[in-house]
Scaffold this active site. Sequence first.
Site, PDB file in Angstrom:
ATOM      1  N   LYS A   1       0.816  -1.192   0.000  1.00 12.89           N
ATOM      2  CA  LYS A   1       0.000   0.000   0.000  1.00 12.89           C
ATOM      3  C   LYS A   1       0.865   1.263   0.000  1.00 12.89           C
ATOM      4  O   LYS A   1       0.403   2.338  -0.325  1.00 12.89           O
ATOM      5  CB  LYS A   1      -0.857   0.025   1.280  1.00 12.89           C
ATOM      6  CG  LYS A   1      -1.762  -1.165   1.446  1.00 12.89           C
ATOM      7  CD  LYS A   1      -2.450  -1.085   2.840  1.00 12.89           C
ATOM      8  CE  LYS A   1      -3.173  -2.346   3.167  1.00 12.89           C
ATOM      9  NZ  LYS A   1      -3.704  -2.318   4.556  1.00 12.89           N
ATOM     10  N   GLY A   2       2.129   1.122   0.410  1.00 13.86           N
ATOM     11  CA  GLY A   2       2.968   2.285   0.701  1.00 13.86           C
ATOM     12  C   GLY A   2       3.189   3.255  -0.445  1.00 13.86           C
ATOM     13  O   GLY A   2       3.448   4.437  -0.226  1.00 13.86           O
TER      14      GLY A   2
ATOM     15  N   GLU B   1       7.731   2.072  -6.333  1.00 11.79           N
ATOM     16  CA  GLU B   1       7.951   1.632  -4.950  1.00 11.79           C
ATOM     17  C   GLU B   1       8.052   2.853  -4.031  1.00 11.79           C
ATOM     18  O   GLU B   1       8.426   3.948  -4.481  1.00 11.79           O
ATOM     19  CB  GLU B   1       9.241   0.787  -4.928  1.00 11.79           C
ATOM     20  CG  GLU B   1       9.668   0.242  -3.598  1.00 11.79           C
ATOM     21  CD  GLU B   1       8.687  -0.725  -2.941  1.00 11.79           C
ATOM     22  OE1 GLU B   1       7.545  -0.301  -2.689  1.00 11.79           O
ATOM     23  OE2 GLU B   1       9.078  -1.855  -2.644  1.00 11.79           O
ATOM     24  N   ASP B   2       7.726   2.673  -2.768  1.00  9.77           N
ATOM     25  CA  ASP B   2       7.860   3.785  -1.823  1.00  9.77           C
ATOM     26  C   ASP B   2       9.298   3.909  -1.330  1.00  9.77           C
ATOM     27  O   ASP B   2       9.889   4.982  -1.341  1.00  9.77           O
ATOM     28  CB  ASP B   2       6.881   3.638  -0.643  1.00  9.77           C
ATOM     29  CG  ASP B   2       6.927   2.254  -0.004  1.00  9.77           C
ATOM     30  OD1 ASP B   2       7.731   1.402  -0.432  1.00  9.77           O
ATOM     31  OD2 ASP B   2       6.137   2.014   0.932  1.00  9.77           O
TER      32      ASP B   2
ATOM     33  N   ASP C   1      14.712  -0.908   0.722  1.00  6.56           N
ATOM     34  CA  ASP C   1      15.517  -1.090   1.931  1.00  6.56           C
ATOM     35  C   ASP C   1      16.474  -2.268   1.714  1.00  6.56           C
ATOM     36  O   ASP C   1      17.564  -2.095   1.158  1.00  6.56           O
ATOM     37  CB  ASP C   1      14.571  -1.312   3.112  1.00  6.56           C
ATOM     38  CG  ASP C   1      15.280  -1.465   4.441  1.00  6.56           C
ATOM     39  OD1 ASP C   1      16.500  -1.236   4.495  1.00  6.56           O
ATOM     40  OD2 ASP C   1      14.625  -1.822   5.432  1.00  6.56           O
TER      41      ASP C   1
ATOM     42  N   LYS D   1      17.137   3.438   0.581  1.00  2.57           N
ATOM     43  CA  LYS D   1      17.846   3.291   1.858  1.00  2.57           C
ATOM     44  C   LYS D   1      19.021   2.337   1.616  1.00  2.57           C
ATOM     45  O   LYS D   1      18.949   1.140   1.938  1.00  2.57           O
ATOM     46  CB  LYS D   1      16.877   2.703   2.891  1.00  2.57           C
ATOM     47  CG  LYS D   1      17.269   2.945   4.338  1.00  2.57           C
ATOM     48  CD  LYS D   1      16.440   2.085   5.301  1.00  2.57           C
ATOM     49  CE  LYS D   1      15.127   2.679   5.701  1.00  2.57           C
ATOM     50  NZ  LYS D   1      14.440   1.909   6.779  1.00  2.57           N
TER      51      LYS D   1
ATOM     52  N   PHE E   1      14.073   4.273  10.627  1.00  7.86           N
ATOM     53  CA  PHE E   1      12.736   3.847  10.239  1.00  7.86           C
ATOM     54  C   PHE E   1      11.854   5.080  10.111  1.00  7.86           C
ATOM     55  O   PHE E   1      11.701   5.847  11.054  1.00  7.86           O
ATOM     56  CB  PHE E   1      12.140   2.856  11.235  1.00  7.86           C
ATOM     57  CG  PHE E   1      10.981   2.130  10.646  1.00  7.86           C
ATOM     58  CD1 PHE E   1      11.173   1.057   9.787  1.00  7.86           C
ATOM     59  CD2 PHE E   1       9.683   2.547  10.905  1.00  7.86           C
ATOM     60  CE1 PHE E   1      10.093   0.402   9.198  1.00  7.86           C
ATOM     61  CE2 PHE E   1       8.596   1.894  10.320  1.00  7.86           C
ATOM     62  CZ  PHE E   1       8.808   0.820   9.472  1.00  7.86           C
TER      63      PHE E   1
ATOM     64  N   ASP F   1       4.233   3.209   6.482  1.00 10.66           N
ATOM     65  CA  ASP F   1       3.550   2.909   7.739  1.00 10.66           C
ATOM     66  C   ASP F   1       4.447   2.236   8.765  1.00 10.66           C
ATOM     67  O   ASP F   1       5.537   1.753   8.449  1.00 10.66           O
ATOM     68  CB  ASP F   1       2.376   1.963   7.484  1.00 10.66           C
ATOM     69  CG  ASP F   1       2.843   0.531   7.204  1.00 10.66           C
ATOM     70  OD1 ASP F   1       3.758   0.362   6.372  1.00 10.66           O
ATOM     71  OD2 ASP F   1       2.322  -0.400   7.840  1.00 10.66           O
TER      72      ASP F   1
HETATM   73  P1  IMP Z   1      12.745  -4.355   1.206  1.00 13.15           P
HETATM   74  O1  IMP Z   1      12.435  -5.705   0.649  1.00 13.15           O
HETATM   75  O2  IMP Z   1      13.460  -4.463   2.515  1.00 13.15           O
HETATM   76  O3  IMP Z   1      13.478  -3.471   0.254  1.00 13.15           O
HETATM   77  O4  IMP Z   1      11.342  -3.752   1.581  1.00 13.15           O
HETATM   78  C1  IMP Z   1      10.815  -2.594   1.051  1.00 13.15           C
HETATM   79  C2  IMP Z   1       9.489  -2.338   1.702  1.00 13.15           C
HETATM   80  O5  IMP Z   1       9.652  -2.320   3.125  1.00 13.15           O
HETATM   81  C3  IMP Z   1       8.964  -0.975   1.350  1.00 13.15           C
HETATM   82  O6  IMP Z   1       8.107  -1.051   0.252  1.00 13.15           O
HETATM   83  C4  IMP Z   1       8.232  -0.559   2.599  1.00 13.15           C
HETATM   84  O7  IMP Z   1       6.902  -1.008   2.555  1.00 13.15           O
HETATM   85  C5  IMP Z   1       8.958  -1.265   3.723  1.00 13.15           C
HETATM   86  N1  IMP Z   1       9.944  -0.386   4.386  1.00 13.15           N
HETATM   87  C6  IMP Z   1      11.281  -0.407   4.319  1.00 13.15           C
HETATM   88  N2  IMP Z   1      11.851   0.549   5.060  1.00 13.15           N
HETATM   89  C7  IMP Z   1      10.820   1.209   5.632  1.00 13.15           C
HETATM   90  C8  IMP Z   1      10.743   2.338   6.535  1.00 13.15           C
HETATM   91  O8  IMP Z   1      11.739   2.958   6.954  1.00 13.15           O
HETATM   92  N3  IMP Z   1       9.487   2.720   6.900  1.00 13.15           N
HETATM   93  C9  IMP Z   1       8.349   2.102   6.470  1.00 13.15           C
HETATM   94  N4  IMP Z   1       8.383   1.059   5.633  1.00 13.15           N
HETATM   95  C10 IMP Z   1       9.600   0.609   5.216  1.00 13.15           C
END
Ligand code: IMP
Length: 178
Positions: free
Chosen positions: A46-47, A101-102, A105, A133, A154, A161
Site C-alpha cells: 500500500k505504501g 515503490e515507496d 531497503d 535506503k 525507520f 507505515d
Molecule cells: P525491502 O524488501 O526491505 O526493500 O522492503 C521494502 C518495503 O519495506 C517498502 O516497500 C516498505 O513497505 C517497507 N519499508 C522499508 N523501510 C521502511 C521504513 O523505513 N518505513 C516504512 N516502511 C519501510
Amino acid sequence: MINELEKDIDRVLFSEEDLKAMVKKVAAEINEDYAGKKPVLVVLLKGSVMFAADLMRSLIIDCEIDFMKVSSYSGTQSTGVVSIVNDLKTDISGRHVIIIEDIVDTGLTLYRLKNLLEQRGPESLRICTLLDKPSGRKAEVYADYIGGVVGNEFIVGNGLDYNEKYRNLPYIGVMRNS
Ligand code: IMP
C-alpha cells in the site's frame, strides 16, 4: 484539533515541499525516457499509493496504472520471504513496465518481484522509488529513478507505515525510538 500522530514523530525528514520536488524530478526523467512509449506503472500497495498518485499527475506521457500487493514485512523487519497477495490485472508481456515503490531497503522485495515480472516477458522493466535506503541493502537491486536517499532510520508518512499507522501523515518523519 490535536494531531494524533505527531507525538510519535521525532523529526521531519522530508517536508511536503521536499516531496513535491522529488516527484517533479522523477516525473521529468520518466517523461523524457518514455515519450511515445505508453508504459504501465506497477504500483506496489500500500505504501506507494500517495507517491504513485502524485507522480501520475506529473506525467505528461500516455501511461497506464495497475496495482500489485506483495508481502515481506512484519513491524520494522523484512522477513525476506516475498509472496504475492494481489496480482496485476494487466498483461505486461511486450509492455514497458515501471515498478513504483515507496522505499527500497533490503531490496529483497524488488529483487524477487523483478525476477517474477521478467518471466512475464515485458519489453522493458525499470524501478522507480520515492526513497532509497542503501545502507539496508541485502540483494543486488538498483532503482532507475530515485526521489531521495535516507539513512538507516525507520521512517513513516506519505504512504509509509508502522503496523498500518502513519500513512496519512503528509510529510515523512523519523519515528521516535527508531
Ligand atoms: P525491502 O524488501 O526491505 O526493500 O522492503 C521494502 C518495503 O519495506 C517498502 O516497500 C516498505 O513497505 C517497507 N519499508 C522499508 N523501510 C521502511 C521504513 O523505513 N518505513 C516504512 N516502511 C519501510
